[in-house]
Write an enzyme that holds these catalytic residues in place. Structure first.
Site, short mmCIF file in Angstrom:
data_model
loop_
_atom_site.label_atom_id
_atom_site.label_comp_id
_atom_site.label_asym_id
_atom_site.label_seq_id
_atom_site.Cartn_x
_atom_site.Cartn_y
_atom_site.Cartn_z
CG ASN A 249 -1.71 1.24 1.39
OD1 ASN A 249 -1.82 2.03 0.46
ND2 ASN A 249 -2.29 1.46 2.57
CE LYS B 84 0.16 3.56 4.80
NZ LYS B 84 -0.12 3.74 6.20
CG HIS C 13 -5.96 1.85 5.03
ND1 HIS C 13 -5.57 2.81 5.93
CD2 HIS C 13 -4.90 1.03 4.87
CE1 HIS C 13 -4.31 2.57 6.29
NE2 HIS C 13 -3.89 1.50 5.66
CD GLU D 285 -3.21 5.59 6.61
OE1 GLU D 285 -3.14 5.66 5.37
OE2 GLU D 285 -2.27 5.12 7.31
CD GLU E 17 -3.72 -2.57 7.21
OE1 GLU E 17 -2.61 -2.81 6.73
OE2 GLU E 17 -4.34 -1.53 6.98
N GLY F 205 2.04 2.42 10.66
CA GLY F 205 2.94 3.55 10.49
C GLY F 205 3.57 4.03 11.78
CB SER G 284 4.94 -1.50 12.01
OG SER G 284 4.44 -0.18 12.19
C1 PEP Z 1 -0.96 0.18 5.89
O1 PEP Z 1 -1.02 1.37 5.62
O2 PEP Z 1 -1.81 -0.59 5.44
C2 PEP Z 1 0.15 -0.26 6.74
C3 PEP Z 1 0.10 -1.48 7.22
O3 PEP Z 1 1.16 0.64 6.97
P1 PEP Z 1 2.57 0.34 7.68
O4 PEP Z 1 3.10 -0.96 7.12
O5 PEP Z 1 3.44 1.52 7.29
O6 PEP Z 1 2.33 0.26 9.13
#
Ligand code: PEP
Length: 249
Positions: free
Chosen positions: A9, A11, A94, A96, A166, A172, A211
């Site tokens: 992803n 983003k 997601h 976000e 998630e 992040g 992460s």
């Molecule tokens: C994501 O945005 O789906 C995600 C898992 O981000 P990160 O790996 O940076 O934590």
């Protein structure tokens, strides 16, 4: 036997130049493996991604889509447009999008149905905030997010979908859920679906996101109910992302 999936992803990151470098790195560095690998790019780069990845084993997708097929929806992108650019997958729900753009379960369920109706695969994201985890509400939160879609689309729709757990507190932040924490939620999500249909639950790929890095991917992917990862920050680095894909098999 479920096929592992590793989805990047990106983003809202990238330029034409950095996208070109990243795609070259992936095309030349990724060795064939058991995992299905895909990258979810920002809309403006889908044409570039399609040109570069056509004919390779790497698939591509988008990070969001409209629930509507066409019309007066300024600033929105339809599933048909994503199809035009060869997208195979779309990330939906997601955290976000839920937190920053107010996306609710009912709209996410409509988007899910629109994506499937066009023959693309939705990657449905669910996850709890830190406050919800600390309040002991993790399972009820993720089950509600999941069942809002299952109740709208039907349980058999999950045979043509990917689920991603998630935890919001791990996205992040550099804080990864431990393999035990992640496995516990993955197992509970699968058990919830098994109450509707055991075969569907068994066949569904459930990805962990939050992460994930080359250094922690293998121990997460070794858990019995973790079938790969949804990778944010680490998917912007070809070497790191390839190492994660290799950890998935
Ligand atoms: C994501 O945005 O789906 C995600 C898992 O981000 P990160 O790996 O940076 O934590």
């Amino acid at each position: 036997m479920r096929t592992p999936v590793v989805a990047g992803n990106w983003k809202m990151n990238g330029t034409k130049a950095t996208v070109a470098t990243l795609l070259q790195g992936l095309k030349h560095g990724l060795q064939p493996g058991r995992a299905n690998v895909l990258v979810c790019a920002p809309f403006p780069y889908l044409s570039q991604v399609a040109d570069e990845l056509s004919g390779t084993a790497i698939q591509w997708g988008a990070q969001n889509v409209s629930e509507h097929p066409s019309g007066a929806y300024t600033g929105e992108v339809s599933v048909g447009m994503l199809e035009d650019f060869g997208c195979s997958h779309v990330i939906l729900g997601h955290s976000e999008r839920r937190a920053l753009y107010g996306e609710q379960d009912d709209v996410i369920a409509e988007k899910f149905c629109a994506v499937q109706a066009a023959g693309l695969t939705p990657i449905l994201c669910v996850g709890e905030t830190l406050e919800q985890r600390e309040a002991g509400a993790t399972m009820s939160v993720v089950e509600q997010q999941l069942m809002a879609v299952v109740n709208r689309a039907g349980i058999t729709a999950m045979t043509k979908a990917v689920l991603a757990y998630e935890p919001v507190w791990a996205i992040g932040t550099g804080k990864t859920a431990s393999p035990e924490q992640a496995q516990e939620v993955h197992q509970a999500l699968r058990a919830r679906l098994a109450r509707e249909d055991g075969a569907v639950a068994d066949s569904l790929s459930i990805l962990y996101g939050g992460s994930v890095k080359a250094s922690n991917a293998a121990e997460l992917f070794a858990c019995p109910d973790i079938d790969g990862g949804l990778i944010g920050g680490a998917s912007l680095d070809a070497e790191e992302f390839i190492a994660i894909c290799q950890a998935a098999g």
